[in-house]
Design a protein around this motif. Structure first.
Motif, PDB file in Angstrom:
ATOM      1  N   THR A 172       0.820  -1.207   0.000  1.00 29.62           N
ATOM      2  CA  THR A 172       0.000   0.000   0.000  1.00 29.62           C
ATOM      3  C   THR A 172       0.856   1.259   0.000  1.00 29.62           C
ATOM      4  N   VAL A 173       0.508   2.205  -0.876  1.00 30.43           N
ATOM      5  CA  VAL A 173       1.156   3.521  -0.868  1.00 30.43           C
ATOM      6  C   VAL A 173       0.061   4.585  -0.862  1.00 30.43           C
ATOM      7  N   HIS A 174       0.372   5.724  -0.263  1.00 26.74           N
ATOM      8  CA  HIS A 174      -0.563   6.845  -0.215  1.00 26.74           C
ATOM      9  C   HIS A 174       0.071   8.048  -0.894  1.00 26.74           C
ATOM     10  N   THR A 175      -0.674   8.656  -1.786  1.00 26.56           N
ATOM     11  CA  THR A 175      -0.152   9.823  -2.496  1.00 26.56           C
ATOM     12  C   THR A 175      -1.324  10.629  -3.032  1.00 26.56           C
ATOM     13  N   SER A 176      -1.035  11.749  -3.675  1.00 27.93           N
ATOM     14  CA  SER A 176      -2.101  12.558  -4.259  1.00 27.93           C
ATOM     15  C   SER A 176      -2.680  11.842  -5.473  1.00 27.93           C
ATOM     16  N   ARG A 177      -3.909  12.214  -5.817  1.00 26.64           N
ATOM     17  CA  ARG A 177      -4.582  11.525  -6.921  1.00 26.64           C
ATOM     18  C   ARG A 177      -3.836  11.705  -8.230  1.00 26.64           C
ATOM     19  N   ASN A 178      -3.266  12.890  -8.472  1.00 25.51           N
ATOM     20  CA  ASN A 178      -2.570  13.132  -9.740  1.00 25.51           C
ATOM     21  C   ASN A 178      -1.285  12.322  -9.835  1.00 25.51           C
ATOM     22  N   ILE A 179      -0.543  12.236  -8.718  1.00 22.76           N
ATOM     23  CA  ILE A 179       0.674  11.426  -8.723  1.00 22.76           C
ATOM     24  C   ILE A 179       0.313   9.954  -8.897  1.00 22.76           C
ATOM     25  N   ALA A 180      -0.735   9.511  -8.215  1.00 23.76           N
ATOM     26  CA  ALA A 180      -1.169   8.118  -8.343  1.00 23.76           C
ATOM     27  C   ALA A 180      -1.562   7.809  -9.786  1.00 23.76           C
ATOM     28  N   PHE A 181      -2.249   8.741 -10.407  1.00 24.24           N
ATOM     29  CA  PHE A 181      -2.691   8.545 -11.788  1.00 24.24           C
ATOM     30  C   PHE A 181      -1.490   8.426 -12.728  1.00 24.24           C
ATOM     31  N   GLU A 182      -0.504   9.295 -12.529  1.00 22.43           N
ATOM     32  CA  GLU A 182       0.703   9.242 -13.363  1.00 22.43           C
ATOM     33  C   GLU A 182       1.466   7.947 -13.127  1.00 22.43           C
ATOM     34  N   ALA A 183       1.497   7.491 -11.864  1.00 24.23           N
ATOM     35  CA  ALA A 183       2.187   6.242 -11.547  1.00 24.23           C
ATOM     36  C   ALA A 183       1.507   5.055 -12.225  1.00 24.23           C
ATOM     37  N   LEU A 184       0.181   5.070 -12.274  1.00 20.95           N
ATOM     38  CA  LEU A 184      -0.540   3.996 -12.944  1.00 20.95           C
ATOM     39  C   LEU A 184      -0.276   4.027 -14.445  1.00 20.95           C
ATOM     40  N   LYS A 185      -0.290   5.205 -15.023  1.00 25.88           N
ATOM     41  CA  LYS A 185       0.007   5.330 -16.453  1.00 25.88           C
ATOM     42  C   LYS A 185       1.372   4.745 -16.788  1.00 25.88           C
ATOM     43  N   ALA A 186       2.348   5.017 -15.915  1.00 23.41           N
ATOM     44  CA  ALA A 186       3.717   4.569 -16.166  1.00 23.41           C
ATOM     45  C   ALA A 186       3.952   3.119 -15.765  1.00 23.41           C
ATOM     46  N   GLY A 187       2.981   2.513 -15.107  1.00 16.93           N
ATOM     47  CA  GLY A 187       3.142   1.135 -14.661  1.00 16.93           C
ATOM     48  C   GLY A 187       3.915   1.003 -13.360  1.00 16.93           C
ATOM     49  N   ASP A 188       4.091   2.116 -12.643  1.00 20.32           N
ATOM     50  CA  ASP A 188       4.822   2.073 -11.371  1.00 20.32           C
ATOM     51  C   ASP A 188       3.965   1.519 -10.234  1.00 20.32           C
ATOM     52  N   VAL A 189       2.658   1.558 -10.378  1.00 23.52           N
ATOM     53  CA  VAL A 189       1.742   0.876  -9.461  1.00 23.52           C
ATOM     54  C   VAL A 189       0.806   0.026 -10.298  1.00 23.52           C
ATOM     55  N   ALA A 190       0.296  -1.035  -9.692  1.00 26.05           N
ATOM     56  CA  ALA A 190      -0.580  -1.944 -10.425  1.00 26.05           C
ATOM     57  C   ALA A 190      -2.009  -1.428 -10.479  1.00 26.05           C
ATOM     58  N   ALA A 191      -2.383  -0.611  -9.489  1.00 28.94           N
ATOM     59  CA  ALA A 191      -3.762  -0.138  -9.418  1.00 28.94           C
ATOM     60  C   ALA A 191      -3.817   1.108  -8.548  1.00 28.94           C
ATOM     61  N   ILE A 192      -4.907   1.832  -8.692  1.00 29.37           N
ATOM     62  CA  ILE A 192      -5.195   2.940  -7.786  1.00 29.37           C
ATOM     63  C   ILE A 192      -6.614   2.767  -7.256  1.00 29.37           C
ATOM     64  N   GLY A 193      -6.789   3.118  -5.980  1.00 31.12           N
ATOM     65  CA  GLY A 193      -8.117   3.129  -5.372  1.00 31.12           C
ATOM     66  C   GLY A 193      -8.499   4.564  -5.115  1.00 31.12           C
ATOM     67  N   MET A 194      -9.669   4.983  -5.622  1.00 28.74           N
ATOM     68  CA  MET A 194     -10.024   6.398  -5.514  1.00 28.74           C
ATOM     69  C   MET A 194     -11.517   6.617  -5.690  1.00 28.74           C
ATOM     70  N   ASN A 195     -11.930   7.844  -5.437  1.00 34.27           N
ATOM     71  CA  ASN A 195     -13.295   8.269  -5.695  1.00 34.27           C
ATOM     72  C   ASN A 195     -13.582   8.068  -7.183  1.00 34.27           C
ATOM     73  N   ALA A 196     -14.675   7.382  -7.497  1.00 34.61           N
ATOM     74  CA  ALA A 196     -14.967   7.059  -8.894  1.00 34.61           C
ATOM     75  C   ALA A 196     -15.211   8.307  -9.732  1.00 34.61           C
ATOM     76  N   GLY A 197     -15.908   9.291  -9.168  1.00 35.19           N
ATOM     77  CA  GLY A 197     -16.150  10.519  -9.900  1.00 35.19           C
ATOM     78  C   GLY A 197     -14.867  11.266 -10.179  1.00 35.19           C
ATOM     79  N   THR A 198     -13.953  11.250  -9.209  1.00 36.60           N
ATOM     80  CA  THR A 198     -12.655  11.889  -9.404  1.00 36.60           C
ATOM     81  C   THR A 198     -11.890  11.206 -10.524  1.00 36.60           C
ATOM     82  N   PHE A 199     -11.918   9.873 -10.531  1.00 34.32           N
ATOM     83  CA  PHE A 199     -11.245   9.140 -11.602  1.00 34.32           C
ATOM     84  C   PHE A 199     -11.800   9.517 -12.970  1.00 34.32           C
ATOM     85  N   MET A 200     -13.120   9.567 -13.086  1.00 39.94           N
ATOM     86  CA  MET A 200     -13.723   9.919 -14.367  1.00 39.94           C
ATOM     87  C   MET A 200     -13.316  11.328 -14.796  1.00 39.94           C
ATOM     88  N   GLY A 201     -13.226  12.241 -13.811  1.00 33.07           N
ATOM     89  CA  GLY A 201     -12.824  13.599 -14.135  1.00 33.07           C
ATOM     90  C   GLY A 201     -11.394  13.678 -14.602  1.00 33.07           C
TER      91      GLY A 201
END
Length: 289
Positions: A161-190
């Motif tokens: 488990t890692v904790h970070t801001s939503r934007n950093i988490a999103f970039e990490a997922l794009k780059a494959g640095d994390v396998a998944a992100i858990g977040m508010n669904a509406g925030t993800f869609m935005g």
């Protein structure tokens, strides 16, 4: 002359009676710091409350969730607008109870992976690195962790488990640095809607929760039960005006489309389960504060 005097006397008596029954309450909002922001973002709500109830409300600024709990315990604040995660702890510390639910539309969380990852279910994340949002956030931490538990994955021991801001988490997922992100669904869609250089199907949700328990207006344990019930009745009878007051400022856009509903403490048992599965079974401290 006698008639005019009689009318005046009756009018003054009516005003006096109203003054005798009107109350002056203190009102706090847990995620808004400073009196200036309170006045700007929640002033129309306060005005609507006063019109609906006939009482007066005075803002009480708090700089943390702990400060809100202490104010309730010290009886220096009467009503508090707060989120479900905050409520569970405040209730444990002060015996404050929820009165009115602020029914946010599409308020749920999700687990998101890259579509090309080969991960199709939460169980596939065992042993993998998963990013969550702010520590203590209902929809960006506690809910996604509970969602993992609902699918049989221990969010404390089965994943990294890692904790970070939503934007950093999103970039990490794009780059494959994390396998998944858990977040508010509406925030993800935005956030995903801004990723115009990526195909829409670059990401996929492998799990989503049901709608989360509502944000709420809670009342301190020191407020008389009949006064609390009168407040609840007045708010629900004037919900259109109250909702307009809440959504008047753009900082409260998350409430656009909301409803106001009567709730009680049992609505938050699912949040207590979230705390337990996240490794905080006592839920008597604000995580991350």
């Amino acid at each position: 002359m006698k008639l005019k005097s009689l009318i005046l006397g009756v009018s003054l008596a009516a005003v006096s009676a109203m003054s005798a029954t009107a109350e002056n309450w203190k009102l706090a909002v847990t995620d808004v710091e400073g009196m200036e922001r309170l006045q700007l973002e929640w002033g129309p709500f306060k005005d609507a409350l006063e019109a609906a109830t006939g009482d007066t409300f005075e803002f009480f600024a708090v700089n943390s969730r702990t400060a809100a709990a202490e104010a309730l315990r010290g009886e220096t604040v009467d009503f508090v607008v707060s989120g479900p995660a905050e409520y569970v702890v405040i209730n444990k510390l002060t015996n404050a109870t929820p009165l009115i639910g602020l029914g946010r539309p599409d308020y749920h969380c999700t687990i998101v992976v890259r579509a090309d990852s080969g991960i199709n279910a939460p169980a596939d994340l065992i042993g993998e690195k998963v990013a969550f949002g702010d520590i203590g956030s209902t929809s960006n931490m506690l809910c996604p962790m509970q969602l993992m538990a609902d699918y049989g994955v221990d969010p404390v021991n089965d994943i990294d488990t890692v904790h970070t801001s939503r934007n950093i988490a999103f970039e990490a997922l794009k780059a494959g640095d994390v396998a998944a992100i858990g977040m508010n669904a509406g925030t993800f869609m935005g956030v995903r809607s801004t990723e115009t250089e990526l195909p829409y199907g670059f990401f996929k949700m492998i799990a989503r929760s049901g709608d989360l328990p509502n944000d709420m207006i809670m009342v301190g344990a020191h407020v008389p039960a009949d006064a609390a019930e009168a407040f609840r009745t007045a708010v629900l009878e004037h919900k259109t005006e109250i909702i307009a007051g809440i959504t008047a400022h753009e900082e409260n856009d998350k409430y656009v489309g909301m409803d106001l509903v009567s709730i009680d403490d049992s609505a938050y048992d699912y949040v207590r389960s979230m705390y337990t599965n996240a490794g905080y079974p006592q839920f008597d401290n604000f995580i991350g504060e």
